[in-house]
Scaffold this active site. Sequence first.
Site, PDB file in Angstrom:
ATOM      1  CG  ASP A 239      -7.750  -2.073  -2.515  1.00 35.94           C
ATOM      2  OD1 ASP A 239      -8.845  -1.477  -2.320  1.00 35.94           O
ATOM      3  OD2 ASP A 239      -6.672  -1.167  -2.411  1.00 35.94           O
TER       4      ASP A 239
ATOM      5  CG  HIS B 132      -2.009   1.035   1.243  1.00 39.38           C
ATOM      6  ND1 HIS B 132      -2.050   2.412   1.517  1.00 39.38           N
ATOM      7  CD2 HIS B 132      -3.420   0.695   0.675  1.00 39.38           C
ATOM      8  CE1 HIS B 132      -2.994   2.832   1.113  1.00 39.38           C
ATOM      9  NE2 HIS B 132      -3.846   1.952   0.718  1.00 39.38           N
TER      10      HIS B 132
END
Length: 433
Positions: free
Chosen positions: A368, A310
Amino acid sequence: MNISDTKATLSFSDGSPSIDMPIYKGTIGPDVIDIRKLYGQTGKFTYDPGFMSTASCNSKITYIDGDKGELLYRGYPIEQLAVNCDFLETCYLLLNGELPNAEQKKKFDDTVTKHTMIHEQMNFFFRGFRRDAHPMSVLVGTVGALASFYHDSLDINDAKQREISAIRLIAKLPTLVAMAYKYSVGQPFMYPRNDLSYSANFMYMMFANPCEEYKVNDVLVRALDRILILHADHEQNASTSTVRLAGSSGANPFACIAAGIACLWGPAHGGANEAALTMLKEIGSVENIPAFIEKVKDKNSGVKLMGFGHRVYKNFDPRAKLMRETCHEVLNELGLQDDPLFKLAMELEKIALNDEYFVSRKLYPNVDFYSGIVQSALGIPVSLFTGIFAMARTIGWIAQWNEMIADPEQKIGRPRQLFVGSPVRDVPGMDKR
Protein backbone atom coordinates in the site's frame (compact mmCIF):
# COMPACT_ATOMS: atom_id res chain seq x y z
CA MET A 1 -9.58 -32.02 0.85
CA ASN A 2 -8.23 -35.19 2.51
CA ILE A 3 -9.40 -36.50 5.86
CA SER A 4 -6.59 -37.08 8.37
CA ASP A 5 -6.02 -40.33 10.26
CA THR A 6 -5.97 -38.33 13.50
CA LYS A 7 -9.06 -36.78 15.07
CA ALA A 8 -9.65 -33.89 17.46
CA THR A 9 -11.30 -34.84 20.74
CA LEU A 10 -13.34 -32.25 22.60
CA SER A 11 -13.81 -33.03 26.28
CA PHE A 12 -15.89 -31.19 28.89
CA SER A 13 -15.13 -30.62 32.58
CA ASP A 14 -18.83 -30.91 33.52
CA GLY A 15 -18.98 -34.64 32.86
CA SER A 16 -20.61 -34.37 29.40
CA PRO A 17 -19.38 -37.09 27.02
CA SER A 18 -16.37 -36.29 24.84
CA ILE A 19 -16.83 -36.06 21.07
CA ASP A 20 -14.46 -36.77 18.20
CA MET A 21 -14.25 -34.38 15.26
CA PRO A 22 -12.65 -35.11 11.87
CA ILE A 23 -9.50 -33.26 10.81
CA TYR A 24 -8.96 -32.35 7.15
CA LYS A 25 -5.63 -31.68 5.49
CA GLY A 26 -5.15 -29.07 2.77
CA THR A 27 -2.45 -29.20 0.11
CA ILE A 28 -0.40 -26.76 2.17
CA GLY A 29 -1.16 -24.72 5.29
CA PRO A 30 -2.81 -25.59 8.61
CA ASP A 31 -5.13 -28.57 9.04
CA VAL A 32 -8.76 -27.78 9.89
CA ILE A 33 -11.08 -29.32 12.47
CA ASP A 34 -14.54 -30.08 11.06
CA ILE A 35 -17.03 -28.67 13.59
CA ARG A 36 -20.14 -28.87 11.41
CA LYS A 37 -21.81 -31.41 13.71
CA LEU A 38 -20.76 -29.65 16.93
CA TYR A 39 -24.14 -28.03 17.64
CA GLY A 40 -26.09 -31.17 16.86
CA GLN A 41 -23.90 -33.28 19.17
CA THR A 42 -23.35 -30.82 22.03
CA GLY A 43 -25.90 -27.99 21.72
CA LYS A 44 -22.97 -25.55 21.68
CA PHE A 45 -21.48 -23.20 19.07
CA THR A 46 -17.91 -21.96 18.74
CA TYR A 47 -17.15 -18.28 19.44
CA ASP A 48 -14.78 -16.62 16.98
CA PRO A 49 -15.24 -12.83 16.42
CA GLY A 50 -13.76 -11.83 13.09
CA PHE A 51 -13.58 -15.52 12.08
CA MET A 52 -9.83 -15.43 12.77
CA SER A 53 -9.67 -19.17 13.48
CA THR A 54 -12.46 -20.34 11.19
CA ALA A 55 -12.17 -21.71 7.64
CA SER A 56 -15.44 -20.75 5.96
CA CYS A 57 -14.80 -22.72 2.77
CA ASN A 58 -12.31 -24.85 0.89
CA SER A 59 -10.64 -23.14 -2.05
CA LYS A 60 -8.12 -23.86 -4.81
CA ILE A 61 -7.48 -20.25 -5.79
CA THR A 62 -5.13 -18.31 -3.51
CA TYR A 63 -2.82 -19.31 -0.68
CA ILE A 64 -1.10 -16.99 1.77
CA ASP A 65 1.58 -17.87 4.33
CA GLY A 66 1.93 -14.69 6.36
CA ASP A 67 4.93 -15.91 8.36
CA LYS A 68 6.90 -16.84 5.24
CA GLY A 69 5.71 -13.81 3.26
CA GLU A 70 4.28 -16.05 0.55
CA LEU A 71 1.39 -15.35 -1.83
CA LEU A 72 0.40 -17.94 -4.45
CA TYR A 73 -2.22 -17.66 -7.19
CA ARG A 74 -3.18 -21.24 -8.17
CA GLY A 75 0.24 -22.35 -6.88
CA TYR A 76 2.29 -19.74 -8.76
CA PRO A 77 4.33 -17.26 -6.63
CA ILE A 78 3.17 -13.68 -7.06
CA GLU A 79 6.79 -12.64 -7.71
CA GLN A 80 6.89 -14.78 -10.87
CA LEU A 81 3.44 -13.80 -12.14
CA ALA A 82 4.11 -10.06 -11.77
CA VAL A 83 7.31 -10.34 -13.80
CA ASN A 84 6.30 -12.90 -16.45
CA CYS A 85 2.57 -12.31 -17.02
CA ASP A 86 0.19 -9.45 -17.77
CA PHE A 87 -3.04 -8.80 -15.88
CA LEU A 88 -5.36 -10.63 -18.28
CA GLU A 89 -3.15 -13.74 -18.14
CA THR A 90 -3.49 -13.54 -14.36
CA CYS A 91 -7.27 -13.18 -14.73
CA TYR A 92 -7.38 -16.29 -16.94
CA LEU A 93 -5.32 -18.19 -14.35
CA LEU A 94 -7.54 -17.21 -11.42
CA LEU A 95 -10.71 -18.05 -13.33
CA ASN A 96 -9.61 -21.29 -14.99
CA GLY A 97 -6.88 -22.74 -12.78
CA GLU A 98 -4.11 -22.75 -15.39
CA LEU A 99 -2.14 -20.16 -17.34
CA PRO A 100 -3.30 -19.75 -20.96
CA ASN A 101 -1.28 -20.86 -23.95
CA ALA A 102 -0.81 -18.38 -26.80
CA GLU A 103 -4.07 -19.30 -28.53
CA GLN A 104 -6.10 -19.25 -25.29
CA LYS A 105 -4.59 -15.91 -24.29
CA LYS A 106 -5.45 -14.30 -27.63
CA LYS A 107 -9.03 -15.56 -27.47
CA PHE A 108 -9.46 -14.44 -23.84
CA ASP A 109 -7.90 -11.00 -24.49
CA ASP A 110 -10.14 -10.49 -27.54
CA THR A 111 -13.26 -11.54 -25.64
CA VAL A 112 -12.57 -9.17 -22.73
CA THR A 113 -11.69 -6.34 -25.13
CA LYS A 114 -14.99 -6.71 -26.99
CA HIS A 115 -16.96 -6.38 -23.74
CA THR A 116 -15.35 -3.15 -22.46
CA MET A 117 -18.12 -0.85 -23.70
CA ILE A 118 -21.07 -0.37 -21.40
CA HIS A 119 -24.69 0.05 -22.40
CA GLU A 120 -25.23 3.59 -23.69
CA GLN A 121 -28.12 4.04 -21.27
CA MET A 122 -25.59 3.86 -18.40
CA ASN A 123 -24.33 7.32 -19.41
CA PHE A 124 -27.62 8.77 -18.14
CA PHE A 125 -27.28 6.83 -14.90
CA PHE A 126 -24.17 8.87 -14.06
CA ARG A 127 -26.07 12.14 -14.34
CA GLY A 128 -28.06 11.21 -11.25
CA PHE A 129 -24.96 11.57 -9.06
CA ARG A 130 -23.61 14.81 -7.68
CA ARG A 131 -20.32 15.81 -9.30
CA ASP A 132 -18.55 15.53 -5.94
CA ALA A 133 -19.88 12.01 -5.21
CA HIS A 134 -17.16 9.66 -3.98
CA PRO A 135 -16.07 7.31 -6.81
CA MET A 136 -16.69 4.25 -4.62
CA SER A 137 -20.28 5.38 -4.07
CA VAL A 138 -20.66 5.71 -7.84
CA LEU A 139 -19.13 2.26 -8.41
CA VAL A 140 -21.40 0.55 -5.88
CA GLY A 141 -24.40 2.00 -7.71
CA THR A 142 -23.27 1.46 -11.30
CA VAL A 143 -21.88 -2.05 -10.84
CA GLY A 144 -25.07 -3.13 -9.06
CA ALA A 145 -27.06 -1.54 -11.90
CA LEU A 146 -25.34 -3.74 -14.52
CA ALA A 147 -27.79 -6.48 -13.52
CA SER A 148 -30.53 -4.30 -15.05
CA PHE A 149 -28.85 -4.47 -18.45
CA TYR A 150 -27.66 -8.06 -18.73
CA HIS A 151 -30.59 -10.35 -18.02
CA ASP A 152 -29.08 -13.01 -20.30
CA SER A 153 -26.35 -13.97 -17.82
CA LEU A 154 -28.06 -13.99 -14.42
CA ASP A 155 -28.71 -17.73 -14.09
CA ILE A 156 -26.05 -18.58 -11.53
CA ASN A 157 -26.58 -22.33 -11.98
CA ASP A 158 -25.53 -22.14 -15.63
CA ALA A 159 -21.71 -22.36 -15.86
CA LYS A 160 -21.68 -20.66 -19.27
CA GLN A 161 -23.71 -17.70 -17.98
CA ARG A 162 -21.37 -17.41 -14.97
CA GLU A 163 -18.44 -17.25 -17.39
CA ILE A 164 -20.14 -14.50 -19.44
CA SER A 165 -20.81 -12.48 -16.26
CA ALA A 166 -17.18 -12.88 -15.21
CA ILE A 167 -15.94 -11.57 -18.57
CA ARG A 168 -18.38 -8.65 -18.45
CA LEU A 169 -17.29 -7.62 -14.97
CA ILE A 170 -13.56 -7.84 -15.74
CA ALA A 171 -14.10 -5.88 -18.98
CA LYS A 172 -16.46 -3.17 -17.73
CA LEU A 173 -14.88 -2.25 -14.38
CA PRO A 174 -12.10 -0.13 -15.97
CA THR A 175 -14.71 1.68 -18.08
CA LEU A 176 -16.88 2.42 -15.03
CA VAL A 177 -13.91 3.53 -12.88
CA ALA A 178 -12.69 5.87 -15.64
CA MET A 179 -16.22 7.23 -16.12
CA ALA A 180 -16.51 7.91 -12.38
CA TYR A 181 -13.29 9.93 -12.61
CA LYS A 182 -14.25 11.82 -15.77
CA TYR A 183 -17.65 12.65 -14.30
CA SER A 184 -16.05 14.06 -11.12
CA VAL A 185 -13.79 16.43 -13.08
CA GLY A 186 -16.42 17.46 -15.63
CA GLN A 187 -14.69 15.96 -18.66
CA PRO A 188 -16.41 13.96 -21.42
CA PHE A 189 -16.39 10.18 -21.18
CA MET A 190 -13.83 8.49 -23.44
CA TYR A 191 -15.06 5.33 -25.12
CA PRO A 192 -12.78 2.27 -24.84
CA ARG A 193 -10.42 1.46 -27.70
CA ASN A 194 -10.13 -2.11 -28.94
CA ASP A 195 -6.59 -1.59 -30.26
CA LEU A 196 -5.16 -1.03 -26.77
CA SER A 197 -4.22 -3.50 -24.05
CA TYR A 198 -6.35 -3.74 -20.90
CA SER A 199 -4.20 -1.38 -18.80
CA ALA A 200 -3.37 0.97 -21.70
CA ASN A 201 -7.07 1.26 -22.48
CA PHE A 202 -7.80 2.23 -18.87
CA MET A 203 -5.07 4.91 -18.93
CA TYR A 204 -6.56 6.21 -22.20
CA MET A 205 -10.11 6.37 -20.81
CA MET A 206 -8.78 8.14 -17.69
CA PHE A 207 -6.44 10.71 -19.18
CA ALA A 208 -7.26 11.23 -22.85
CA ASN A 209 -9.54 14.00 -24.06
CA PRO A 210 -11.14 14.74 -27.45
CA CYS A 211 -8.92 17.78 -28.03
CA GLU A 212 -5.58 16.05 -28.57
CA GLU A 213 -3.95 12.72 -29.35
CA TYR A 214 -3.16 10.54 -26.33
CA LYS A 215 0.29 8.93 -26.29
CA VAL A 216 0.57 5.60 -24.45
CA ASN A 217 3.60 5.38 -22.15
CA ASP A 218 4.62 1.73 -21.86
CA VAL A 219 6.44 2.20 -18.54
CA LEU A 220 3.36 3.69 -16.91
CA VAL A 221 1.04 1.09 -18.45
CA ARG A 222 3.26 -1.71 -17.14
CA ALA A 223 3.22 -0.09 -13.68
CA LEU A 224 -0.57 -0.05 -13.64
CA ASP A 225 -0.67 -3.64 -14.90
CA ARG A 226 1.58 -4.71 -12.03
CA ILE A 227 -0.63 -2.92 -9.49
CA LEU A 228 -3.60 -4.88 -10.85
CA ILE A 229 -1.76 -8.23 -10.70
CA LEU A 230 -0.56 -7.67 -7.13
CA HIS A 231 -4.07 -6.81 -5.93
CA ALA A 232 -6.01 -9.38 -7.97
CA ASP A 233 -6.81 -11.72 -5.07
CA HIS A 234 -5.90 -12.13 -1.42
CA GLU A 235 -7.69 -15.21 -0.16
CA GLN A 236 -10.70 -14.92 2.23
CA ASN A 237 -10.36 -11.24 3.23
CA ALA A 238 -13.31 -9.08 4.29
CA SER A 239 -14.52 -8.07 0.82
CA THR A 240 -14.04 -11.56 -0.66
CA SER A 241 -15.94 -13.06 2.26
CA THR A 242 -18.66 -10.45 1.66
CA VAL A 243 -18.93 -11.50 -2.00
CA ARG A 244 -19.12 -15.17 -0.99
CA LEU A 245 -21.72 -14.47 1.71
CA ALA A 246 -23.87 -12.42 -0.68
CA GLY A 247 -23.46 -15.10 -3.33
CA SER A 248 -24.48 -17.85 -0.92
CA SER A 249 -28.02 -16.43 -0.97
CA GLY A 250 -28.19 -16.87 -4.74
CA ALA A 251 -27.79 -13.14 -5.46
CA ASN A 252 -26.73 -12.27 -9.02
CA PRO A 253 -22.99 -11.72 -9.68
CA PHE A 254 -23.30 -7.97 -10.26
CA ALA A 255 -25.01 -7.52 -6.88
CA CYS A 256 -22.33 -9.65 -5.21
CA ILE A 257 -19.46 -7.64 -6.70
CA ALA A 258 -21.23 -4.38 -5.72
CA ALA A 259 -21.36 -5.76 -2.15
CA GLY A 260 -17.62 -6.48 -2.34
CA ILE A 261 -16.94 -2.92 -3.53
CA ALA A 262 -18.99 -1.54 -0.62
CA CYS A 263 -16.93 -3.59 1.84
CA LEU A 264 -13.63 -2.61 0.19
CA TRP A 265 -14.59 1.05 0.61
CA GLY A 266 -13.98 0.74 4.37
CA PRO A 267 -10.75 2.48 5.44
CA ALA A 268 -9.55 -0.59 7.35
CA HIS A 269 -9.61 -2.62 4.12
CA GLY A 270 -9.19 -0.81 0.82
CA GLY A 271 -8.19 2.61 2.11
CA ALA A 272 -4.67 1.77 3.31
CA ASN A 273 -2.80 3.24 0.32
CA GLU A 274 -4.89 6.40 0.60
CA ALA A 275 -4.00 6.60 4.32
CA ALA A 276 -0.29 6.17 3.51
CA LEU A 277 -0.32 9.08 1.07
CA THR A 278 -2.33 11.23 3.48
CA MET A 279 0.33 10.53 6.14
CA LEU A 280 3.11 11.68 3.79
CA LYS A 281 1.27 14.92 3.10
CA GLU A 282 0.80 15.49 6.83
CA ILE A 283 4.53 14.99 7.49
CA GLY A 284 5.11 17.71 4.89
CA SER A 285 8.86 17.62 4.28
CA VAL A 286 12.01 15.56 4.83
CA GLU A 287 13.03 17.83 7.75
CA ASN A 288 9.91 16.80 9.67
CA ILE A 289 10.59 13.04 9.47
CA PRO A 290 12.69 12.67 12.69
CA ALA A 291 10.00 14.38 14.79
CA PHE A 292 7.33 12.23 13.15
CA ILE A 293 9.30 9.03 13.81
CA GLU A 294 9.61 9.98 17.48
CA LYS A 295 5.84 10.38 17.70
CA VAL A 296 5.34 6.97 16.10
CA LYS A 297 7.63 5.41 18.74
CA ASP A 298 5.68 7.13 21.53
CA LYS A 299 2.75 4.83 22.37
CA ASN A 300 0.83 7.70 23.95
CA SER A 301 0.97 9.98 20.91
CA GLY A 302 -1.67 8.08 18.93
CA VAL A 303 0.37 8.64 15.74
CA LYS A 304 0.54 5.59 13.46
CA LEU A 305 2.90 4.72 10.65
CA MET A 306 0.64 3.99 7.68
CA GLY A 307 1.75 1.72 4.84
CA PHE A 308 4.17 -0.26 6.99
CA GLY A 309 3.70 -3.79 8.34
CA HIS A 310 0.70 -5.99 7.49
CA ARG A 311 -2.01 -7.82 9.40
CA VAL A 312 -1.35 -11.06 7.52
CA TYR A 313 2.32 -10.83 6.51
CA LYS A 314 4.32 -11.04 9.74
CA ASN A 315 7.68 -11.09 7.98
CA PHE A 316 7.45 -9.10 4.74
CA ASP A 317 4.80 -8.41 2.12
CA PRO A 318 5.97 -10.27 -1.03
CA ARG A 319 4.10 -7.72 -3.17
CA ALA A 320 6.04 -4.80 -1.68
CA LYS A 321 9.42 -5.64 -3.27
CA LEU A 322 7.83 -5.76 -6.73
CA MET A 323 5.89 -2.57 -6.11
CA ARG A 324 9.06 -0.87 -4.87
CA GLU A 325 10.82 -1.61 -8.17
CA THR A 326 7.82 -0.30 -10.09
CA CYS A 327 7.70 2.80 -7.89
CA HIS A 328 11.30 3.71 -8.69
CA GLU A 329 10.79 2.97 -12.42
CA VAL A 330 7.80 5.32 -12.57
CA LEU A 331 9.48 8.12 -10.62
CA ASN A 332 12.53 7.88 -12.92
CA GLU A 333 10.38 7.79 -16.07
CA LEU A 334 8.46 10.91 -15.01
CA GLY A 335 11.50 12.70 -13.55
CA LEU A 336 9.86 12.98 -10.13
CA GLN A 337 12.82 11.91 -7.96
CA ASP A 338 13.15 15.48 -6.70
CA ASP A 339 9.44 16.11 -6.21
CA PRO A 340 9.05 16.99 -2.48
CA LEU A 341 6.36 14.38 -1.80
CA PHE A 342 8.21 11.52 -3.48
CA LYS A 343 11.54 12.56 -2.01
CA LEU A 344 9.88 12.46 1.41
CA ALA A 345 8.49 8.98 0.72
CA MET A 346 11.89 7.60 -0.32
CA GLU A 347 13.58 9.10 2.77
CA LEU A 348 10.93 7.61 5.06
CA GLU A 349 11.40 4.24 3.33
CA LYS A 350 15.18 4.41 3.93
CA ILE A 351 14.75 5.20 7.64
CA ALA A 352 12.15 2.47 8.18
CA LEU A 353 14.38 -0.13 6.51
CA ASN A 354 17.35 0.74 8.74
CA ASP A 355 15.92 1.98 12.06
CA GLU A 356 16.16 -0.78 14.69
CA TYR A 357 12.72 0.12 16.07
CA PHE A 358 11.04 -0.74 12.74
CA VAL A 359 13.36 -3.59 11.73
CA SER A 360 12.91 -5.43 15.06
CA ARG A 361 9.11 -5.11 14.78
CA LYS A 362 9.15 -6.13 11.09
CA LEU A 363 7.43 -2.88 10.12
CA TYR A 364 8.58 -3.03 6.52
CA PRO A 365 6.97 -0.87 3.83
CA ASN A 366 4.01 -2.81 2.42
CA VAL A 367 2.38 -2.82 -1.00
CA ASP A 368 0.00 0.00 0.00
CA PHE A 369 2.90 2.36 0.76
CA TYR A 370 4.33 2.00 -2.75
CA SER A 371 1.10 1.65 -4.73
CA GLY A 372 -0.20 4.94 -3.32
CA ILE A 373 2.99 6.70 -4.45
CA VAL A 374 2.84 5.08 -7.91
CA GLN A 375 -0.83 5.94 -8.44
CA SER A 376 -0.23 9.52 -7.36
CA ALA A 377 2.68 9.76 -9.81
CA LEU A 378 0.44 8.38 -12.59
CA GLY A 379 -1.97 11.25 -11.94
CA ILE A 380 -4.69 9.18 -10.27
CA PRO A 381 -6.45 11.22 -7.55
CA VAL A 382 -6.40 9.88 -3.99
CA SER A 383 -10.20 9.48 -3.96
CA LEU A 384 -9.89 6.97 -6.82
CA PHE A 385 -7.20 4.74 -5.23
CA THR A 386 -9.79 2.34 -3.80
CA GLY A 387 -11.57 2.32 -7.16
CA ILE A 388 -8.36 1.02 -8.79
CA PHE A 389 -8.17 -1.58 -6.01
CA ALA A 390 -11.76 -2.65 -6.81
CA MET A 391 -10.90 -2.88 -10.50
CA ALA A 392 -8.00 -5.22 -9.67
CA ARG A 393 -9.83 -7.29 -7.08
CA THR A 394 -12.93 -7.90 -9.24
CA ILE A 395 -11.23 -10.91 -10.85
CA GLY A 396 -10.48 -12.39 -7.42
CA TRP A 397 -14.05 -11.79 -6.27
CA ILE A 398 -15.62 -13.31 -9.37
CA ALA A 399 -13.27 -16.33 -9.30
CA GLN A 400 -14.08 -16.95 -5.63
CA TRP A 401 -17.81 -16.46 -6.28
CA ASN A 402 -17.71 -18.87 -9.22
CA GLU A 403 -15.86 -21.47 -7.15
CA MET A 404 -18.41 -21.13 -4.33
CA ILE A 405 -21.44 -21.54 -6.61
CA ALA A 406 -19.93 -24.73 -8.06
CA ASP A 407 -19.07 -26.17 -4.61
CA PRO A 408 -21.69 -28.77 -3.56
CA GLU A 409 -20.78 -28.27 0.12
CA GLN A 410 -21.63 -24.57 0.23
CA LYS A 411 -24.81 -23.42 1.97
CA ILE A 412 -26.28 -19.99 2.58
CA GLY A 413 -24.06 -18.20 5.10
CA ARG A 414 -25.54 -18.06 8.59
CA PRO A 415 -23.08 -17.15 11.38
CA ARG A 416 -24.19 -17.84 14.95
CA GLN A 417 -24.02 -15.58 18.00
CA LEU A 418 -23.47 -15.54 21.73
CA PHE A 419 -26.59 -13.74 22.95
CA VAL A 420 -25.93 -11.47 25.94
CA GLY A 421 -29.15 -9.40 25.93
CA SER A 422 -32.17 -9.57 28.17
CA PRO A 423 -33.84 -12.96 28.79
CA VAL A 424 -37.56 -13.34 27.99
CA ARG A 425 -39.83 -10.77 29.69
CA ASP A 426 -43.41 -9.50 29.47
CA VAL A 427 -44.33 -6.16 27.91
CA PRO A 428 -45.52 -3.83 30.71
CA GLY A 429 -48.48 -1.54 30.27
CA MET A 430 -47.86 2.09 29.37
CA ASP A 431 -48.45 3.19 32.98
CA LYS A 432 -45.60 0.93 34.21
CA ARG A 433 -42.87 1.87 31.74
